[in-house]
Enzyme design. Structure first.
Site, PDB file in Angstrom:
ATOM      1  N   LYS A  27       0.827  -1.194   0.000  1.00 38.96           N
ATOM      2  CA  LYS A  27       0.000   0.000   0.000  1.00 38.96           C
ATOM      3  C   LYS A  27       0.872   1.260   0.000  1.00 38.96           C
ATOM      4  O   LYS A  27       0.671   2.177  -0.797  1.00 38.96           O
ATOM      5  CB  LYS A  27      -0.917  -0.002   1.224  1.00 38.96           C
ATOM      6  CG  LYS A  27      -1.947   1.099   1.187  1.00 38.96           C
ATOM      7  CD  LYS A  27      -2.750   1.150   2.467  1.00 38.96           C
ATOM      8  CE  LYS A  27      -3.619  -0.071   2.622  1.00 38.96           C
ATOM      9  NZ  LYS A  27      -5.030   0.209   2.745  1.00 38.96           N
ATOM     10  N   ARG A  96      -3.167   3.028   8.793  1.00 40.39           N
ATOM     11  CA  ARG A  96      -3.532   1.785   8.104  1.00 40.39           C
ATOM     12  C   ARG A  96      -2.352   0.843   8.004  1.00 40.39           C
ATOM     13  O   ARG A  96      -1.231   1.260   7.741  1.00 40.39           O
ATOM     14  CB  ARG A  96      -3.970   2.082   6.661  1.00 40.39           C
ATOM     15  CG  ARG A  96      -5.269   2.819   6.538  1.00 40.39           C
ATOM     16  CD  ARG A  96      -5.474   3.173   5.060  1.00 40.39           C
ATOM     17  NE  ARG A  96      -6.627   4.031   4.883  1.00 40.39           N
ATOM     18  CZ  ARG A  96      -7.850   3.578   4.653  1.00 40.39           C
ATOM     19  NH1 ARG A  96      -8.074   2.294   4.554  1.00 40.39           N
ATOM     20  NH2 ARG A  96      -8.856   4.417   4.501  1.00 40.39           N
ATOM     21  N   GLY A 105      -8.244  -7.444   4.922  1.00 38.50           N
ATOM     22  CA  GLY A 105      -9.040  -7.508   6.148  1.00 38.50           C
ATOM     23  C   GLY A 105      -8.353  -8.212   7.304  1.00 38.50           C
ATOM     24  O   GLY A 105      -8.948  -8.384   8.367  1.00 38.50           O
ATOM     25  N   MET A 107      -5.454  -7.353   8.908  1.00 34.31           N
ATOM     26  CA  MET A 107      -4.789  -6.524   9.918  1.00 34.31           C
ATOM     27  C   MET A 107      -5.600  -5.261  10.168  1.00 34.31           C
ATOM     28  O   MET A 107      -6.629  -5.040   9.564  1.00 34.31           O
ATOM     29  CB  MET A 107      -3.370  -6.214   9.462  1.00 34.31           C
ATOM     30  CG  MET A 107      -2.478  -7.437   9.529  1.00 34.31           C
ATOM     31  SD  MET A 107      -0.805  -7.026   9.126  1.00 34.31           S
ATOM     32  CE  MET A 107      -0.982  -6.417   7.487  1.00 34.31           C
ATOM     33  N   ARG A 340      -3.213  -1.194  -6.461  1.00 35.21           N
ATOM     34  CA  ARG A 340      -2.235  -2.292  -6.499  1.00 35.21           C
ATOM     35  C   ARG A 340      -2.557  -3.136  -7.717  1.00 35.21           C
ATOM     36  O   ARG A 340      -3.665  -3.052  -8.268  1.00 35.21           O
ATOM     37  CB  ARG A 340      -2.309  -3.124  -5.231  1.00 35.21           C
ATOM     38  CG  ARG A 340      -3.621  -3.801  -5.110  1.00 35.21           C
ATOM     39  CD  ARG A 340      -3.834  -4.513  -3.823  1.00 35.21           C
ATOM     40  NE  ARG A 340      -5.265  -4.789  -3.784  1.00 35.21           N
ATOM     41  CZ  ARG A 340      -5.933  -5.155  -2.728  1.00 35.21           C
ATOM     42  NH1 ARG A 340      -5.312  -5.283  -1.580  1.00 35.21           N
ATOM     43  NH2 ARG A 340      -7.212  -5.394  -2.795  1.00 35.21           N
ATOM     44  N   SER A 786      17.696 -40.937 -10.909  1.00 28.82           N
ATOM     45  CA  SER A 786      16.411 -40.271 -10.771  1.00 28.82           C
ATOM     46  C   SER A 786      16.205 -40.063  -9.273  1.00 28.82           C
ATOM     47  O   SER A 786      16.234 -41.027  -8.501  1.00 28.82           O
ATOM     48  CB  SER A 786      15.300 -41.130 -11.362  1.00 28.82           C
ATOM     49  OG  SER A 786      14.077 -40.478 -11.171  1.00 28.82           O
ATOM     50  N   CYS A 854      11.659 -38.069  -9.810  1.00 32.33           N
ATOM     51  CA  CYS A 854      10.350 -38.692 -10.016  1.00 32.33           C
ATOM     52  C   CYS A 854       9.517 -38.727  -8.745  1.00 32.33           C
ATOM     53  O   CYS A 854       8.456 -39.317  -8.708  1.00 32.33           O
ATOM     54  CB  CYS A 854      10.497 -40.085 -10.613  1.00 32.33           C
ATOM     55  SG  CYS A 854      11.430 -41.203  -9.562  1.00 32.33           S
TER      56      CYS A 854
HETATM   57  C1  PEP Z   1      10.313 -41.631  -4.311  1.00 35.00           C
HETATM   58  O1  PEP Z   1      10.677 -42.209  -3.304  1.00 35.00           O
HETATM   59  O2  PEP Z   1      10.402 -40.410  -4.476  1.00 35.00           O
HETATM   60  C2  PEP Z   1       9.703 -42.387  -5.422  1.00 35.00           C
HETATM   61  C3  PEP Z   1       9.371 -41.783  -6.538  1.00 35.00           C
HETATM   62  O3  PEP Z   1       9.417 -43.681  -5.191  1.00 35.00           O
HETATM   63  P1  PEP Z   1       8.142 -44.186  -4.397  1.00 35.00           P
HETATM   64  O4  PEP Z   1       7.289 -43.017  -4.135  1.00 35.00           O
HETATM   65  O5  PEP Z   1       7.501 -45.203  -5.251  1.00 35.00           O
HETATM   66  O6  PEP Z   1       8.775 -44.760  -3.172  1.00 35.00           O
END
Ligand code: PEP
Ligand code: MG
Length: 902
Positions: A27, A96, A105, A107, A340, A786, A854
Site C-alpha cells: 500500500k 492503516r 481484512g 490486519m 495495487r 532419478s 520422479c
Molecule cells: C520416491 O521415493 O520419491 C519415489 C518416486 O518412489 P516411491 O514413491 O515409489 O517410493
C-alpha cells in the site's frame, strides 16, 4: 539499538516508489508511486516494515521512531495548514496497515485519528455538518476501542442497535447529531469499563497507540492463518501508513468506491467496480450496504467519473497490468486511497497476459511470468454440466470461478467440523468477515447474500482460488435457524447445494460436472484455433507454446500403464520417468507373487517366475508402444514383499479358527509362516528395493528379461522402444554393481536370441541419504540418476511418509516450523542440498549422466524451479500435473534468463 539510529524508519509519500514494497509494504509503495505520478493522493507518510520488525522483536518501537514520526507529522501539518487534533480545525489522519503482500481484512486500520471532545466541535464547524462530525467521532471511538484497546466490538454494535431502536430507525444514516452525541457518551463509557482507561483525548497519543496496534495486528491468529494459507513468510512485518483523512460520508456529493481497470473475472476491458454514496471505505468492503455498479457514478458525478476513468488508464499503462483501486469522493473532489496490481481469477490471469501482449504493453516472456502453475491447475478443474437438469434457486455475483457442490452449513465452526469428518460443505453466510477465514478454507465454496465483487468473501475466495458466489440477494439467510429461504424453497443445514462461481448461479441439490475446456484442449479434443475454442483456451495455448519454447527441463510422466501413458503423451509428456512395476503385481497376479514368496525349491520359484514373465512382458510391450520413440524408465520391484501377502492379524485369526476346528489348510499355514518371517516393524526401511533383488533369486532377472524381450519385440515390429532400467533404494554402489552385472547378462542373452541391439540403459534412484552422499561412486555404475524425493524426504527428516502428515504435521505447520509439508514442496535447505551435491558429484564422475526427479515434487511449481536451478535434465510427475510442470519449467527458464541478462 545503536545500529537502528542511522536507519530511516519513515518515508513521506513523495519519497517512496513502487519498488520499495519490502520496506513500505504494498500500500505504501503504491501510494508513493501514485503521488509521484501526480495523481490526487491525500498527503501522508509511511512507517517502514523494519520499524515493525524491531517492535515485534523487542516489544518496543525503535528509539528514533518517535522523533522521526514527529518530524514527518510537522511537515504534513504544514502542507495541510492545520494541526493534528487542532481544536478549531483538526487535521485527521488514518492509520492503516500495509504489508508487502496484500492480506485483505487481516490486519488493523483506525480512521479519524485526531478527534476528541474538543476537536469534534471544530470539525462540526469547519464541515458545517454537525452530524458528520459526531458520526466520525463515534466511528473513531468504536474502531479505536476495538482494535487498539481490545474492547469486544459487539458491545459497540449493540449500543448502536439500541440507539436505532430507541429512535425507531433501521439505518445509521437516520441517526441525527444529537443521537450520535449520546452514542459517543455511551461509547466512551464502554471504553472506560472494558479497557479500564479513558478514551485518549490527546491526538498524538491516539496516533502512537494506533501505530502499535497495527504492528501487533501482524501477529493475530487470523493473520497468521492467512499467511500460512497464502505461503506469506511470517517475518516480513507490516508497514503503517499515516494518511490525511478525506471523507466520503459528507453527504450525497461524497462517496467511496472500488474499481478495477478491467474485469478481474474475465480480463475484459470495461468499467468494473462498486460505488457507495455518502459512505466511508470500510462500508464498501464490509458489504454492509449494497453498492451500485461503478458505471452509475457517471450519472451521480460526471466530473469525478471522467477523472477516475482517466486515472485508471494512466495506472494500467503505467503498471502494465490490471490494477485495483480504492477511491473516495469528498464533496465532488476525487481522491485515490490505494492501488495495487489486482488479484484476478486464474482464467483472467491467462487472458489478461495475452491481451497485454496484443496491446504491446508486455512481451511474451513477461506474459509467462504473469501466470503460474497453481492457476493452470485451477483451470483444469471440472465445471457444471450446462445441459444437466438442475434446479436453479438464485443468481448472485460470480465472484470466484469453479463448480462447488456440498452440504449447506451456516457458520464457520460447522464448516470446519463437518469437513474434518470428510464431508464437502458450502459455507453460506449473509456476508463474511475475517473470523470466517477458517471456515472458508474448510469449505468447497462460499455463498453470501450480500456484498459485491469486492466484498470480503469475494476478495478472500479469489485469493484462495475457492469457488464463491456473493451478493445473491434473493436468498434469505437465517444463520440462527441454520437455513436459507428463497422464493418458497427452504434449504436446511445439511441439504446439498451447488454453486457456480463462473456464472453466479446457485442450485438446490447436486449438479453433475463436466471437464474443463482447458483439459479438453490438452486432451486434444478442442483445438486452440477452432471456432469452438474460447478465448481462455487460446490464451492457455499461446502461453504453453511459449513455455515449451523456452524451457530447458524436459517433462516426463509417472505412469504404469498404456492408458495413463497415452494421456500423459497428449498432455505433453516427453517420456515416462517412473513406471512403478509393483502395480503390475496386484489384483489377480497377487497370487503368483504369493507363490514366488512361498517357493521352497528352485523349481517352485522358477515356475512362479515363469508365470509372471509373459504377463510382465505384455505390460511392457503396451507401454513401449504407447510411448514409442520416447524414453520409458521402468523401475524394478520396490515395495516390501509383505504388501503382497495377507494381513498378519487377519491371517492369524483365520488360521487359529481353522486350527480350533482342526481343519487348518496347509497353504494358509505356510503363508502364515512367511507372513511372520517377512513381518517388519519398519517395513519402509526394510526388505525392499534393491534388497529384494539381492535376496530373492531370479526376481530382478525376470523383470529385466521381460523388459528386454518386450523391447526386442517392439524393435522387430519396427517400433522405437527406449527403455531404461531403474534400480530403487540403492545405498551403495556395490548393490548396484551386482544387480547391473546380472541385468547385463540377461540383456546380452535376449539380444543374442532376438538379433537386436536394444541400447537399454541402467540407472538408479537416489532416494537414500547414503546414495546422495556417495553419488560420485554410484555414478560409476549408473547411466542415470532419478531422485526419489519422496523417500529422500522421509529418510533425511526421519519422517514416516505414510504417517506424519496425518499426525503431527498440523502442529508443525501451526508452529511455523515449515510453511508447507516437505513432502509437497522440496525442502531446499536439507533434502535439496543433498540433491544439489549429488548432481555435482554424479556429473563429476560421469559428465553425460542423465538426471531427473520422479518424487511427487516433480509436479510441484516451486520445486520445479529448484530442479531447474540445480541443473536436472527432466522432472517426472503424474499425468495430470504435466501441463503445470511444463509451464513452471518455462517460467523457471525465462526467470533465470532474465536474471542472467540483468
Ligand atoms: C520416491 O521415493 O520419491 C519415489 C518416486 O518412489 P516411491 O514413491 O515409489 O517410493
Ligand atoms: Mg521411493
Amino acid at each position: 539499538m545503536s545500529e537502528h539510529k542511522e536507519q530511516k524508519f519513515v518515508y513521506d509519500f513523495t519519497e517512496g516508489n513502487r519498488d520499495l514494497k519490502d520496506l513500505l509494504g504494498g500500500k505504501g509503495a503504491n501510494l508513493a508511486e501514485m503521488t509521484n505520478l501526480g495523481l490526487p493522493v491525500p498527503p501522508g507518510f509511511t512507517i517502514t516494515t523494519e520499524a515493525c520488525k524491531v517492535y515485534l522483536a523487542s516489544g518496543d518501537e525503535p528509539a528514533a521512531l518517535r522523533d522521526e514520526v514527529g518530524a514527518h507529522l510537522d511537515a504534513l501539518e504544514k502542507t495541510m495548514g492545520k494541526k493534528l487534533g487542532q481544536a478549531d480545525d483538526p487535521l485527521l489522519v488514518s492509520v492503516r496497515s500495509g504489508a508487502k503482500f496484500s492480506m485483505p481484512g487481516m490486519m488493523d486500520t483506525v480512521l479519524n485519528i485526531g478527534l476528541s471532545d474538543k476537536s469534534v466541535q471544530g470539525l462540526a464547524k469547519q464541515s458545517n455538518n454537525e452530524r458528520f462530525a459526531w458520526d466520525s467521532y463515534r466511528r473513531l471511538i468504536q474502531m479505536f476501542g476495538k482494535t487498539v484497546l481490545g474492547v469486544d466490538g459487539e458491545l459497540f454494535e449493540d449500543a448502536l442497535d439500541k440507539a436505532k431502536e430507541a429512535k425507531k430507525v433501521t439505518v445509521d444514516t437516520d441517526l441525527e447529531a444529537a443521537d450520535l452525541k449520546k452514542l459517543v457518551t455511551r461509547f466512551k463509557k464502554i471504553v472506560k469499563t472494558e479497557a479500564g482507561r479513558d478514551f485518549p483525548q490527546d491526538a498524538r497519543e491516539q496516533m502512537d497507540l494506533a501505530i502499535h496496534a497495527v504492528f501487533d495486528s501482524w501477529n493475530t491468529d487470523r493473520a497468521k492463518l492467512y499467511r500460512r494459507q497464502e505461503r506469506i513468510p511470517g517475518d516480513l512485518g507490516t508497514a503503517v501508513n499515516i494518511c490525511s483523512m478525506v471523507f466520503g460520508n459528507l453527504g450525497p456529493d461524497s462517496g467511496t468506491g472500488v474499481a478495477f481497470t478491467r474485469d478481474p473475472a474475465s480480463g475484459h476491458a470495461g468499467v468494473y467496480g462498486d460505488y457507495l454514496q455518502d459512505a466511508q471505505g470500510e462500508d464498501v468492503v464490509a458489504g454492509i450496504r449494497n453498492t451500485v455498479p461503478l458505471a452509475d457514478l457517471e450519472n451521480i458525478d460526471k466530473k469525478s467519473y471522467d477523472q477516475l476513468m482517466q486515472i485508471m488508464e494512466t495506472l494500467e499503462t503505467h503498471y502494465k497490468d490490471l490494477c485495483d483501486i480504492e477511491f473516495t469522493i469528498e464533496r465532488g473532489q476525487l481522491w485515490m486511497l490505494q492501488t495495487r496490481v489486482g488479484k484476478r481469477t486464474a482464467a483472467a490471469a491467462f487472458r489478461i497476459a495475452t491481451q497485454l501482449v496484443d496491446q504491446g504493453l508486455i512481451d511474451e516472456a513477461e506474459a509467462l511470468q504473469r501466470v503460474n502453475g497453481a492457476q493452470l491447475a485451477q483451470l483444469m478443474f471440472p465445471r457444471f454440466d450446462e445441459d444437466a437438469k438442475a434446479e436453479k434457486i438464485a443468481r448472485g455475483i460470480a465472484a470466484s470461478p469453479g463448480a462447488a457442490v456440498g452440504k449447506a452449513v451456516f457458520d464457520s465452526y460447522t464448516a470446519i467440523k463437518w469437513s474434518r469428518s470428510g464431508e464437502k460443505v458450502i459455507l453460506i453466510r449473509r456476508e463474511t468477515n475475517p473470523d470466517d477465514l477458517e471456515g472458508m478454507i474448510a469449505a468447497e465454496g462460499i455463498l453470501t447474500s450480500r456484498g459485491g465483487k469486492t466484498s470480503h468473501a469475494a476478495v478472500v475466495a479469489r485469493g484462495m482460488g475457492k469457488t464463491c458466489v456473493c451478493g445473491a440477494e434473493e436468498l434469505e439467510v437465517d444463520t440462527k435457524r441454520r437455513r436459507l429461504t428463497v422464493n418458497g424453497t427452504v434449504i436446511e443445514e445439511g441439504d446439498v447445494v451447488s454453486i457456480d462461481g463462473s456464472t453466479g448461479k446457485v442450485y438446490a441439490g447436486e449438479v453433475p460436472v463436466v471437464p474443463s475446456p482447458v483439459v479438453e484442449y490438452f486432451e486434444g479434443r478442442m483445438h486452440a484455433g477452432a471456432d469452438d475454442a474460447d478465448e481462455l483456451v487460446a490464451a492457455v495455448h499461446r502461453i504453453m507454446a511459449y513455455a515449451d519454447r523456452v524451457r530447458r527441463l524436459r517433462v516426463r510422466a509417472n505412469a504404469d500403464n498404456a492408458e495413463d501413458a497415452l494421456r500423459a503423451r497428449r498432455f505433453g509428456a516427453q517420456g515416462i520417468g517412473l513406471c512403478r512395476t509393483e502395480h503390475m503385481f496386484l489384483g489377480e497376479r497377487r497370487e503368483m507373487v504369493e507363490r514366488l514368496i512361498l517357493a521352497d525349491t528352485d523349481e517352485e520359484r522358477e515356475q512362479a517366475l515363469n508365470t509372471l514373465l509373459p504377463l510382465q512382458k505384455k505390460d511392457f510391450i503396451e507401454l513401449f508402444e504407447a510411448m514409442d520413440g520416447l524414453p520409458v524408465t521402468v523401475r524394478l520391484l520396490d515395495p516390501p514383499l509383505h504388501e503382497f501377502l495377507p494381513d498378519i492379524t487377519e491371517l492369524s485369526v483365520r488360521v487359529a479358527l481353522a486350527e480350533s476346528r482342526k481343519d487348518a489348510n496347509e497353504n494358509d499355514l505356510r503363508l502364515l509362516q512367511a507372513v511372520h518371517k517377512l513381518h517388519e516393524q519398519n517395513p519402509m526401511l526394510g526388505l525392499r528395493g534393491v534388497r529384494l533383488g539381492l535376496v530373492i533369486p531370479g526376481l530382478f532377472a525376470m523383470q529385466v528379461r521381460a523388459i528386454a524381450e518386450a523391447a526386442a519385440e517392439r524393435k522387430n515390429a519396427k517400433g522405437d522402444p527406449r527403455a531404461e532400467i531403474m534400480i530403487p533404494l540403492v545405498g551403495t554402489v556395490q548393490e548396484l554393481e551386482i544387480v547391473k552385472d546380472e541385468a547385463d547378462a540377461v540383456i546380452a542373452e535376449v539380444e543374442a536370441a532376438t538379433g537386436t541391439n536394444l541400447k537399454l540403459t541402467i540407472g538408479t534412484m537416489i532416494e537414500l541419504p547414503r546414495a546422495a552422499l556417495t553419488a560420485g561412486q554410484i555414478a560409476e555404475a549408473a547411466q542415470f540418476f532419478s531422485f526419489g524425493t519422496n523417500d529422500l524426504t522421509q529418510t533425511v527428516w526421519g519422517f514416516s511418509r505414510d504417517d506424519v502428515e496425518a499426525s503431527f504435521f498440523t502442529a508443525y505447520l501451526e508452529k511455523g516450523i515449515f510453511g508447507v509439508s516437505p513432502f509437497e514442496t522440496i525442502d531446499k535447505d536439507g533434502v535439496g542440498s543433498l540433491v544439489r551435491s549429488a548432481v555435482e558429484a554424479g556429473r563429476a564422475t560421469r559428465p553425460d549422466l542423465k538426471l531427473g526427479v520422479c518424487g511427487e515434487h516433480g509436479g510441484d511449481p516451486e520445486s520445479v524451479h529448484f530442479f531447474h536451478e540445480v541443473g536436472l535434465d527432466y522432472v517426472s510427475c503424474s499425468p495430470f500435473r504435466i501441463p503445470v510442470a511444463r509451464l513452471e519449467a518455462g517460467r523457471a527458464a525465462a526467470e533465470s534468463k532474465g536474471s542472467d541478462s540483468r
